[in-house]
Design a protein around this motif. Structure first.
Motif, PDB file in Angstrom:
ATOM      1  N   ALA A  71      -8.112  10.882   0.429  1.00 26.37           N
ATOM      2  CA  ALA A  71      -9.352  10.299   0.131  1.00 26.37           C
ATOM      3  C   ALA A  71      -9.404   8.690  -0.246  1.00 26.37           C
ATOM      4  CB  ALA A  71     -10.057  10.980  -0.941  1.00 26.37           C
ATOM      5  N   ILE A  72      -8.261   8.287  -0.848  1.00 26.69           N
ATOM      6  CA  ILE A  72      -8.192   6.976  -1.261  1.00 26.69           C
ATOM      7  C   ILE A  72      -8.124   6.230   0.037  1.00 26.69           C
ATOM      8  CG2 ILE A  72      -6.828   5.346  -2.378  1.00 26.69           C
ATOM      9  CD1 ILE A  72      -6.486   7.556  -4.572  1.00 26.69           C
ATOM     10  N   SER A  73      -6.751   6.576   0.779  1.00 25.38           N
ATOM     11  CA  SER A  73      -6.594   6.003   1.928  1.00 25.38           C
ATOM     12  C   SER A  73      -7.641   5.827   2.902  1.00 25.38           C
ATOM     13  CB  SER A  73      -5.365   6.703   2.566  1.00 25.38           C
ATOM     14  OG  SER A  73      -4.364   6.614   1.888  1.00 25.38           O
ATOM     15  N   ALA A  74      -8.587   6.850   3.031  1.00 31.51           N
ATOM     16  CA  ALA A  74      -9.718   6.898   3.845  1.00 31.51           C
ATOM     17  C   ALA A  74     -10.780   5.819   3.443  1.00 31.51           C
ATOM     18  CB  ALA A  74     -10.367   8.225   4.192  1.00 31.51           C
ATOM     19  N   ASP A  75     -10.909   5.384   2.443  1.00 36.17           N
ATOM     20  CA  ASP A  75     -11.992   4.770   1.817  1.00 36.17           C
ATOM     21  C   ASP A  75     -11.596   3.214   1.659  1.00 36.17           C
ATOM     22  OD1 ASP A  75     -13.995   3.457   0.081  1.00 36.17           O
ATOM     23  OD2 ASP A  75     -13.782   5.151  -1.381  1.00 36.17           O
ATOM     24  N   ALA A  76     -12.229   2.487   2.636  1.00 34.38           N
ATOM     25  CA  ALA A  76     -11.921   0.884   2.485  1.00 34.38           C
ATOM     26  C   ALA A  76     -12.391   0.201   1.295  1.00 34.38           C
ATOM     27  CB  ALA A  76     -12.719   0.225   3.532  1.00 34.38           C
ATOM     28  N   ARG A  77     -13.021   0.855   0.345  1.00 36.12           N
ATOM     29  CA  ARG A  77     -13.113   0.196  -1.105  1.00 36.12           C
ATOM     30  C   ARG A  77     -12.369   0.642  -1.954  1.00 36.12           C
ATOM     31  NH1 ARG A  77     -17.437  -2.689  -1.001  1.00 36.12           N
ATOM     32  NH2 ARG A  77     -17.759  -2.590  -3.130  1.00 36.12           N
ATOM     33  N   ASN A  78     -11.035   1.461  -1.687  1.00 32.08           N
ATOM     34  CA  ASN A  78     -10.186   1.930  -2.610  1.00 32.08           C
ATOM     35  C   ASN A  78      -8.791   1.781  -1.939  1.00 32.08           C
ATOM     36  OD1 ASN A  78     -10.880   3.510  -5.122  1.00 32.08           O
ATOM     37  ND2 ASN A  78     -12.294   4.161  -3.520  1.00 32.08           N
ATOM     38  N   ARG A  79      -7.794   1.272  -2.746  1.00 38.68           N
ATOM     39  CA  ARG A  79      -6.101   1.151  -2.371  1.00 38.68           C
ATOM     40  C   ARG A  79      -5.387   1.795  -3.421  1.00 38.68           C
ATOM     41  NH1 ARG A  79      -5.216  -5.167  -0.952  1.00 38.68           N
ATOM     42  NH2 ARG A  79      -3.155  -4.032   0.023  1.00 38.68           N
TER      43      ARG A  79
ATOM     44  N   ASP B 249       0.804  -1.387  -0.068  1.00 37.85           N
ATOM     45  CA  ASP B 249       0.126  -0.043  -0.099  1.00 37.85           C
ATOM     46  C   ASP B 249       0.706   1.373  -0.123  1.00 37.85           C
ATOM     47  OD1 ASP B 249      -2.956  -0.611   0.254  1.00 37.85           O
ATOM     48  OD2 ASP B 249      -1.963  -2.018   1.812  1.00 37.85           O
ATOM     49  N   ALA B 250       0.490   2.280  -0.902  1.00 33.23           N
ATOM     50  CA  ALA B 250       1.064   3.448  -0.878  1.00 33.23           C
ATOM     51  C   ALA B 250       1.091   4.113   0.336  1.00 33.23           C
ATOM     52  CB  ALA B 250       0.929   4.401  -1.940  1.00 33.23           C
ATOM     53  N   VAL B 251       2.161   4.985   0.833  1.00 31.27           N
ATOM     54  CA  VAL B 251       2.057   5.869   1.949  1.00 31.27           C
ATOM     55  C   VAL B 251       2.072   7.156   1.650  1.00 31.27           C
ATOM     56  CG1 VAL B 251       3.099   4.098   3.663  1.00 31.27           C
ATOM     57  CG2 VAL B 251       4.613   5.468   2.282  1.00 31.27           C
ATOM     58  N   ARG B 252       1.784   8.273   2.133  1.00 31.61           N
ATOM     59  CA  ARG B 252       1.783   9.715   1.821  1.00 31.61           C
ATOM     60  C   ARG B 252       2.843  10.101   1.172  1.00 31.61           C
ATOM     61  NH1 ARG B 252      -0.055  15.068   3.228  1.00 31.61           N
ATOM     62  NH2 ARG B 252      -1.963  15.254   2.629  1.00 31.61           N
TER      63      ARG B 252
END
Length: 125
Positions: A46-54, A6-9
């Motif tokens: 927004a992507i990181s906060a959304d459980a349906r996106n990675r 997973d990407a990090v900021r």
């Protein structure tokens, strides 16, 4: 060896830099990698906060060599089951052809269980 995580900021500038060097990513402008507009960070958050996106990155030779976004959506055509959609695939031009995810590597997606259709590849979960 390539690892996917997973990407990090702190990966955002490198991912944006990859888009800026790709012939299909010219819309991202020619600014230096250090000049990352706030909108990219907002999208990452927004992507990181959304459980349906990675947002995933491929790491090779100690650095981010590629990236893709994985989005899970319910699919009426699959009896309501979720499907995974891969978008925004980018690989460093110098790393292409070495087994890292790339836009035209359909065999890679098929090996992961994705099924091709007229619009792309889907993974029925």
């Amino acid at each position: 060896m390539v690892t996917v995580r997973d990407a990090v900021r702190s990966d955002v500038p490198r991912v944006v830099a990859l888009y800026r060097t790709d012939e299909f990513g010219r819309k991202h402008g020619d600014a230096a990698a250090s000049d990352v507009e706030p909108g990219y960070y907002a999208a990452f958050d927004a992507i990181s906060a959304d459980a349906r996106n990675r947002l995933l990155v491929a790491v090779a030779s100690g650095g981010v060599a590629g990236s893709l976004q994985l989005t899970y959506v319910p699919d009426m055509n699959a009896d309501g089951e979720d499907v995974a959609i891969i978008e925004n695939v980018i690989v460093d031009g110098a790393m292409r052809g070495r087994g890292i995810v790339r836009a035209d590597a359909h065999r890679f997606y098929a090996r992961l269980g994705f099924e091709g259709d007229s619009t792309g590849f889907k993974l029925y979960l």
